[in-house]
Design a protein around this motif. Sequence first.
Motif, mmCIF file in Angstrom:
data_model
loop_
_atom_site.group_PDB
_atom_site.id
_atom_site.type_symbol
_atom_site.label_atom_id
_atom_site.label_comp_id
_atom_site.label_asym_id
_atom_site.label_seq_id
_atom_site.Cartn_x
_atom_site.Cartn_y
_atom_site.Cartn_z
ATOM 1 N N THR A 181 28.184 44.655 44.989
ATOM 2 C CA THR A 181 28.505 45.913 45.015
ATOM 3 C C THR A 181 30.085 46.140 44.733
ATOM 4 O O THR A 181 30.507 47.163 44.119
ATOM 5 C CB THR A 181 28.503 46.579 46.591
ATOM 6 N N PHE A 182 30.872 45.207 45.177
ATOM 7 C CA PHE A 182 32.511 45.428 44.843
ATOM 8 C C PHE A 182 32.713 45.209 43.271
ATOM 9 O O PHE A 182 33.292 45.836 42.632
ATOM 10 C CB PHE A 182 33.133 44.251 45.533
ATOM 11 N N SER B 156 31.715 58.523 35.488
ATOM 12 C CA SER B 156 32.111 57.332 36.346
ATOM 13 C C SER B 156 32.256 57.585 37.708
ATOM 14 O O SER B 156 31.803 56.954 38.711
ATOM 15 C CB SER B 156 33.235 56.497 35.682
ATOM 16 N N LEU B 157 32.702 58.713 37.969
ATOM 17 C CA LEU B 157 33.013 59.233 39.341
ATOM 18 C C LEU B 157 31.747 59.418 40.326
ATOM 19 O O LEU B 157 31.514 59.107 41.254
ATOM 20 C CB LEU B 157 33.881 60.445 39.455
ATOM 21 N N GLN C 253 41.689 49.872 45.747
ATOM 22 C CA GLN C 253 42.806 49.141 45.761
ATOM 23 C C GLN C 253 42.460 47.757 46.772
ATOM 24 O O GLN C 253 42.711 46.569 46.516
ATOM 25 C CB GLN C 253 43.908 49.336 46.427
ATOM 26 N N ALA C 254 41.580 47.976 47.842
ATOM 27 C CA ALA C 254 41.130 46.982 48.774
ATOM 28 C C ALA C 254 40.091 45.985 47.874
ATOM 29 O O ALA C 254 40.282 44.890 47.888
ATOM 30 C CB ALA C 254 40.575 47.482 49.881
ATOM 31 N N ILE C 255 38.932 46.633 46.910
ATOM 32 C CA ILE C 255 38.202 45.938 46.332
ATOM 33 C C ILE C 255 39.154 44.927 45.249
ATOM 34 O O ILE C 255 38.739 43.751 45.088
ATOM 35 C CB ILE C 255 37.215 46.645 45.641
ATOM 36 N N ALA C 256 40.154 45.563 44.490
ATOM 37 C CA ALA C 256 40.901 44.784 43.352
ATOM 38 C C ALA C 256 41.426 43.540 44.273
ATOM 39 O O ALA C 256 41.570 42.543 43.556
ATOM 40 C CB ALA C 256 41.883 45.830 42.807
ATOM 41 N N HIS D 56 34.039 47.748 38.127
ATOM 42 C CA HIS D 56 33.712 48.343 36.758
ATOM 43 C C HIS D 56 33.917 49.651 36.659
ATOM 44 O O HIS D 56 34.328 50.206 35.852
ATOM 45 C CB HIS D 56 32.445 47.668 36.345
ATOM 46 N N LEU D 57 33.288 50.542 37.418
ATOM 47 C CA LEU D 57 33.230 51.934 37.430
ATOM 48 C C LEU D 57 34.601 52.619 37.693
ATOM 49 O O LEU D 57 35.071 53.390 36.815
ATOM 50 C CB LEU D 57 32.476 52.292 38.565
ATOM 51 N N PHE D 58 35.545 52.027 38.507
ATOM 52 C CA PHE D 58 36.850 52.144 38.588
ATOM 53 C C PHE D 58 37.698 52.178 37.291
ATOM 54 O O PHE D 58 38.534 52.719 36.797
ATOM 55 C CB PHE D 58 37.616 51.792 40.080
ATOM 56 N N GLU D 59 37.754 50.999 36.818
ATOM 57 C CA GLU D 59 38.077 50.816 35.705
ATOM 58 C C GLU D 59 37.763 51.420 34.375
ATOM 59 O O GLU D 59 38.593 51.962 33.585
ATOM 60 C CB GLU D 59 37.926 49.391 35.077
#
Length: 255
Positions: A17-18, A46-47, A167-170, A23-26
Amino acid sequence: MPTVLTFEHPLNERTRTFLRLEHLFERFDHFAPQPEDWATRAALESLIEIVAITARADVRNELLKELERTLETLRRIASRPGVDPGALERVLSDLERSRNTILAIDGPIGQIAREDDFLKGVAQRNSIPGGSCSFDLPQLHHWLLQPPEQRQQRLADWLVDLRPAHQAIALTLSLVRASAPPRQAMAEAGFYQEALESQVPPQLVRIGVDASSGLYPEVSGHKNRFSIRFMTIESEERPAQTSDDIPFRLTCCLF
């Protein structure tokens, strides 16, 4: 130095999931700043996919669990020889800040975008091939004709309660990726398999392949083992596993 292509494969659902959200945030961040309406469309799509994932998965709790687990792990190793106290303190501070930001979110992650009527309408039509044409969604067409600054601000507003998750996922994935050094491995006749420690299974495997080989890895795996098949693409033929022995870089990431 040869160019190495890196491929990743998650070994649990949380990491899967992360990675999808990363990928989608990028993709969103690539298109959102661009002024063209087609770029805004791509950012909006993407959103919508980010919102769909956060609606299905309890991303808030999954992130909090992962951040707490990582904090506990780092605190346990604080007194070990060779640990850089300054670097450790910076990472701990980043993790605690990220955790507190997630805790401060009032409600589920992505609720702002999820409850927006305009986005709901776009998402419903977006599932139909070609369903976001101007005659299907005149409101979307009108919005895309607005000045780029206005569209970009609206996109940013929708992401207010999603940015802390990004930010937390990154941060989490950066620690996972840096958790182990790569090692050399050999796939005999294009196949490699490895058993995993069931008590502390890796979260992610990373595979580095020489770009000049023309190969890519197909990975299947779970918490007990994983296997890799190196595939070759022949023109006008289905991909097939190579019969050559393939040296590659392997990283089993566990934080």
